[in-house]
Enzyme design. Structure first.
Site, short mmCIF file in Angstrom:
data_model
loop_
_atom_site.label_atom_id
_atom_site.label_comp_id
_atom_site.label_asym_id
_atom_site.label_seq_id
_atom_site.Cartn_x
_atom_site.Cartn_y
_atom_site.Cartn_z
CG ASN A 115 -11.25 -5.85 5.43
OD1 ASN A 115 -10.63 -7.46 5.65
ND2 ASN A 115 -11.19 -4.57 4.70
CE LYS A 133 -8.63 -1.74 8.06
NZ LYS A 133 -7.99 -2.00 6.25
CG HIS A 173 -6.63 -2.30 -4.62
ND1 HIS A 173 -5.54 -2.10 -5.53
CD2 HIS A 173 -6.45 -2.79 -3.50
CE1 HIS A 173 -5.01 -2.38 -4.31
NE2 HIS A 173 -5.69 -2.63 -3.44
CG HIS A 178 -6.93 1.41 -4.68
ND1 HIS A 178 -8.61 1.25 -4.27
CD2 HIS A 178 -6.32 0.91 -4.17
CE1 HIS A 178 -7.94 0.86 -2.91
NE2 HIS A 178 -6.98 0.75 -2.85
CG LEU A 179 -2.29 5.83 -6.86
CD1 LEU A 179 -2.07 7.37 -7.23
CD2 LEU A 179 -2.32 4.78 -7.47
CG MET A 218 3.16 9.99 -1.43
SD MET A 218 4.12 9.70 -2.72
CE MET A 218 4.57 7.69 -3.54
NE ARG A 219 1.10 10.31 5.74
CZ ARG A 219 -0.16 10.31 6.29
NH1 ARG A 219 -0.85 11.00 7.27
NH2 ARG A 219 0.00 8.16 6.26
CD GLU A 264 -10.94 -1.18 -0.48
OE1 GLU A 264 -10.36 -0.36 -0.24
OE2 GLU A 264 -10.70 -2.22 -1.23
P1 AMP Z 1 -4.61 3.45 2.80
O1 AMP Z 1 -3.32 1.86 2.19
O2 AMP Z 1 -5.19 3.67 0.84
O3 AMP Z 1 -4.80 3.30 3.17
O4 AMP Z 1 -3.07 4.33 2.10
C1 AMP Z 1 -2.34 4.47 2.85
C2 AMP Z 1 -1.31 5.03 2.26
O5 AMP Z 1 -1.91 6.90 1.89
C3 AMP Z 1 0.32 6.02 3.60
O6 AMP Z 1 0.92 5.39 3.37
C4 AMP Z 1 0.97 7.18 2.83
O7 AMP Z 1 1.04 6.63 2.15
C5 AMP Z 1 -0.90 7.68 2.01
N1 AMP Z 1 -1.10 9.03 2.64
C6 AMP Z 1 -2.08 8.91 3.43
N2 AMP Z 1 -2.17 10.62 3.41
C7 AMP Z 1 -1.61 10.57 2.77
C8 AMP Z 1 -1.13 13.00 2.90
N3 AMP Z 1 -2.50 13.38 3.38
N4 AMP Z 1 -0.22 13.10 1.58
C9 AMP Z 1 0.12 12.39 1.00
N5 AMP Z 1 0.40 10.71 0.86
C10 AMP Z 1 -0.66 10.39 2.14
#
Ligand code: AMP
Length: 392
Positions: free
Chosen positions: A18, A25, A174, A202-203, A277-278, A378
């Protein structure tokens, strides 16, 4: 032509690459018997930013070195293929595709549609082909799963000749994740994909929703580019296109400045200064009103898409949450589906609070719609698709 022969190597491993603008990656997966075991994985970052890794060629050589150090070198006869993630396949590439010179040229012609992503993907392909010219290399496109979206959902309501002249339509992104998660959700329910209608959410830092009818994608929230749809970490998602004219004419901003605003300084980050989000959750616990409003806007948009795709599908069997936020934030899942009992959607608070790394149901027992957390993979999907192509 670069003489990539199909199959024949007898190998059962797939290297998934990737290649992003500043990172590569990789994962090496063992596909014998459909196992998908991870033999090695890693990331080479800061390409072009540090002297040791001036370009993608150096990055890929580092990947090769890291694999060789584990006795898993690129020269291994066990390698069956390299699977490359490619972001934009346009209307031409709707399936995983064996890479030839002609295919590379066609992906290059799609650069105007994905100026940030396709060039890095192409560089990764070129370097990997130079390292192992004899090995089949497969492009797996982020847009491909969405190729089944019917015209009435894929076309924007603008002048048809103008749209066609410039390739303006909904492509969606995605797709590898939406494909994997919709199938994994069916598996979780003990059903075939053809039997299940699923809304996939997909968030992650980027975010998209899709409506999958019997395993076939019929709508998705991202459009010509990954900017449309849900509120994301740094992207605005949906807005009135006249906002752009207004910022240009009244705000005096250039096209590039507006592009940067909407892609990099909007979404959760633009609303409250944080895109994780954390961190937003922590701030909300402290009573931070900007973080709370950002969360509420994010959730409101998500709920609108759940409602829209419920209507698109007519019958919803499952709603699946995936990616960083979807897999980890019980608060987002709960808020997104709160009060939808009349649609048969009910999240069980206890199940939702349980953390885990495998696919699991979080709906209340007896709820008509299964609500699930389904970790996306993925790389496994790319390896599976690439291996299926070279081993047939
Ligand atoms: P991704 O693009 O799928 O790697 O998602 C990354 C996003 O997931 C980060 O910017 C966070 O907002 C969210 N995230 C990761 N771990 C957590 C968690 N334990 N609780 C809430 N949001 C999380």
């Amino acid at each position: 032509m670069n003489g990539n022969s199909r199959g024949g190597s007898g190998g059962t491993r797939v290297l998934v690459l990737n290649s992003g603008s500043s990172s590569v990656k990789y994962q090496l997966l063992e596909m014998a018997g459909g196992a998908g075991d991870r033999l090695a994985s890693g990331i080479v970052e800061r390409i072009g930013e540090v002297p040791e890794i001036p370009d993608h060629s150096a990055a890929l050589k580092q990947v090769a070195d890291e694999l060789a150090a584990q006795g898993l070198g690129l020269d291994s006869p066990e390698l069956a293929a390299v699977g490359h993630r490619v972001v934009h396949g346009g209307t031409r590439f709707t399936e995983p595709t064996l890479i030839t010179d002609e295919v590379v040229a066609a992906i290059e012609r799609l650069v105007p549609l994905a100026p940030l992503h396709n060039p890095a993907n192409i560089t990764g392909i070129k370097v990997a082909r130079a390292l192992r010219p004899d090995l089949p290399q497969v492009a797996v496109f982020d847009t491909a799963f969405h190729a089944t979206i019917p015209d009435y959902a894929a076309r924007y309501a603008i002048d048809t000749a103008t749209a066609d002249a410039h390739g303006v339509r909904r492509y969606g992104f995605h797709g590898t994740s939406h494909a994997y998660v919709s199938r994994a959700t069916a598996r979780l329910l003990g059903k075939e994909p053809a039997e299940v209608n699923t809304i996939v959410l997909h968030l992650g830092n980027g975010a998209s929703a899709s409506a999958v009818e019997g395993g076939v994608c019929v709508d998705t929230s991202m459009g010509l580019t990954p900017l449309e749809g849900l509120v994301m970490g740094t992207r605005s998602g949906d807005l009135d296109p006249a906002v752009i004219f207004h910022l240009s004419r009244v705000g005096g901003m250039t096209t590039d400045e507006i592009d940067t605003l909407l892609n990099k300084r909007s979404g959760l980050l633009g609303l409250c200064g944080d895109n994780d989000m954390r961190e937003i959750g922590r701030r909300m616990d402290e009573g931070d009103t900007a973080a709370q409003l950002a969360f509420d806007i994010y959730i409101h948009r998500l709920r609108k898409y759940v409602g829209a795709y419920t209507a698109v599908l007519g019958r919803v069997d499952a709603i699946a949450f995936t990616a960083g936020v979807g897999e980890n934030s019980a608060a987002v899942r709960q808020a997104a589906l709160r009060g939808l009992g009349s649609l048969g959607i009910e999240v069980d608070a206890v199940r939702n609070a349980v953390r885990g790394s495998s696919a699991r149901l979080i709906s209340a027992p007896g709820g008509r719609v299964a609500v699930a957390v389904v970790p996306t993979d993925e790389e496994l999907e790319i390896a599976t698709e690439a291996y299926a192509l070279v081993s047939t």
